[in-house]
Scaffold this active site. Structure first.
Site, short mmCIF file in Angstrom:
data_model
loop_
_atom_site.label_atom_id
_atom_site.label_comp_id
_atom_site.label_asym_id
_atom_site.label_seq_id
_atom_site.Cartn_x
_atom_site.Cartn_y
_atom_site.Cartn_z
N ASP A 1 -2.44 -2.56 10.84
CA ASP A 1 -2.83 -2.38 8.50
C ASP A 1 -3.42 -3.75 8.63
OD1 ASP A 1 -1.82 -0.08 9.16
OD2 ASP A 1 -0.16 -0.27 7.80
N LYS B 1 0.99 -1.52 -0.37
CA LYS B 1 0.12 0.08 -0.47
C LYS B 1 0.58 1.18 0.16
CE LYS B 1 0.04 1.92 4.50
NZ LYS B 1 1.09 2.35 5.11
P1 ATP Z 1 3.99 -0.72 7.32
O1 ATP Z 1 4.00 0.41 6.92
O2 ATP Z 1 2.73 -0.81 8.12
O3 ATP Z 1 4.49 0.85 8.92
P2 ATP Z 1 6.80 -1.39 7.14
O4 ATP Z 1 6.25 -0.92 5.71
O5 ATP Z 1 7.68 -0.24 7.68
O6 ATP Z 1 4.80 -1.42 7.58
P3 ATP Z 1 7.57 -3.61 7.42
O7 ATP Z 1 8.19 -3.92 6.06
O8 ATP Z 1 5.83 -4.69 7.59
O9 ATP Z 1 7.32 -2.64 8.09
O10 ATP Z 1 8.65 -4.98 8.59
C1 ATP Z 1 8.51 -3.77 9.78
C2 ATP Z 1 9.83 -5.57 10.89
O11 ATP Z 1 8.21 -6.24 11.11
C3 ATP Z 1 10.66 -5.89 9.70
O12 ATP Z 1 11.86 -4.70 10.70
C4 ATP Z 1 10.86 -7.21 9.98
O13 ATP Z 1 11.48 -7.48 10.52
C5 ATP Z 1 8.95 -7.41 10.64
N1 ATP Z 1 8.87 -8.19 9.99
C6 ATP Z 1 7.98 -9.42 10.68
N2 ATP Z 1 7.83 -10.43 9.25
C7 ATP Z 1 7.86 -9.38 8.60
C8 ATP Z 1 7.40 -10.00 6.71
N3 ATP Z 1 6.66 -10.85 6.60
N4 ATP Z 1 7.94 -8.27 5.89
C9 ATP Z 1 8.48 -7.87 6.51
N5 ATP Z 1 8.51 -8.06 7.44
C10 ATP Z 1 8.65 -8.17 8.44
#
Ligand code: ATP
Length: 295
Positions: free
Chosen positions: A137, A11
């Site tokens: 989310d 997203k």
């Molecule tokens: P958001 O937009 O909801 O803030 P984000 O892009 O900031 O999400 P994610 O990519 O979801 O963050 O990852 C955040 C943390 O979650 C990472 O540092 C990772 O170690 C952990 N994590 C656990 N499972 C996953 C996964 N399937 N994919 C990505 N990260 C994951």
């Protein structure tokens, strides 16, 4: 059915405002969510051994119970006493810790996938209620499309589909902690003009006016992230100078996206951005409005 392959879509936020910090430390937000074409590929296979095994193509991602994919699978396996185990192969393409809900969309896809794989017959709203336990989310990632997210992000209202357009996504090679960003926002002290006009963006979406959506876009979290990391403004500048109708940070960053009127301009912007060497991951994608989850 023994196996299911799913595309877990990322997203972007077309608008992100933080209204206030609550007593309990959570932040009340108003965000416009939009699914894009960029996806992680998940293959879920039933196994005999009663174990959930997660394999990913990224060595730094947890392959154990800390992976959101594992947590999502465990939630339904336990509740419905599902027999045997699972092998989940996760090919990540969505930038990690980037503000694109990568982990949440993977978790949402696992909930969706197990519901199908085991014929559990759980309605989407019920899956969403379970999903919010994994992350704010996750319900949105089950819903997908254009939506307004309020509360802590879990109160969803569907909006008319955002006009389709090419979307350029660029993630610089820095890591940003969502927690750091929210802690440094001081939401309760913000002046009125520091808040983006989410209602204006919603009106533009309702009118189907892409230029107006791009013009009204705003993300209050840029106040923290872009101040700390100048590369974010630099990427936005390159996108704008390359013809983007608007460029903005998604979520708490550091990913920046740009909206374009046509593919040719977006492709040229992609080349320029790559030459500028400001971002580690650059993808040209599009506004996604539904369609099948499985290949
Ligand atoms: P958001 O937009 O909801 O803030 P984000 O892009 O900031 O999400 P994610 O990519 O979801 O963050 O990852 C955040 C943390 O979650 C990472 O540092 C990772 O170690 C952990 N994590 C656990 N499972 C996953 C996964 N399937 N994919 C990505 N990260 C994951």
């Amino acid at each position: 059915m023994e196996r299911i392959r799913l595309k877990a879509r990322a997203k972007i936020n077309l608008g992100l405002d933080v209204l206030r910090r609550r007593e309990d430390g959570y932040h009340e937000v108003r965000m416009i969510m939009q699914t894009v074409g960029l996806y992680d590929l998940l293959t879920i296979t039933k196994t005999q051994a009663p174990k959930i095994h997660v394999r990913t193509n990224l060595p730094y991602l947890p392959g154990n119970e800390n992976n959101l994919v594992y947590k999502a699978a465990k939630l339904l396996m336990d509740e419905f006493h599902l027999p045997g185990g699972l092998f989940i192969d996760l090919k990540k393409k969505i930038p990690v810790a980037a503000g694109m809900a990568g982990g949440s969309t993977d978790a949402a896809s696992v909930l969706y996938g197990l519901n199908r794989l085991y014929g559990l017959g759980i309605r989407t709203e019920e899956l969403m209620e379970r999903g919010v336990r994994l992350g704010a989310d996750v319900p949105y990632c089950l819903m997908r499309g254009t939506a307004l997210a309020e509360g802590i992000g879990e109160k969803l209202t569907r909006l008319p589909p955002m006009p389709p357009c090419p979307v350029l996504v660029a993630k610089p090679g820095i890591s940003v902690s969502t927690r750091f960003v929210y802690e440094n926002l001081h939401a309760n002290e913000l002046r009125r003009e520091q808040h983006p006009d989410i209602n204006a963006s919603i009106a533009a979406i309702r009118e189907g006016n892409l230029r107006e959506v791009a013009r009204t876009m705003g993300n209050v979290l840029e106040l923290v992230t872009a101040r700390e990391y100048p590369v974010i403004e630099e990427i936005k500048d390159v996108m704008r100078r390359s013809g983007a109708l608007g460029a903005m940070m998604s979520g708490s960053g550091p990913t920046v996206f740009g909206l374009f009127e046509d593919k040719g301009t977006a492709e040229e912007a992609l080349r320029r951005l790559k030459r500028a060497g400001l971002a580690r991951q650059v993808y040209l994608t599009y506004i996604f409005h539904g369609g099948r989850r499985n290949e």
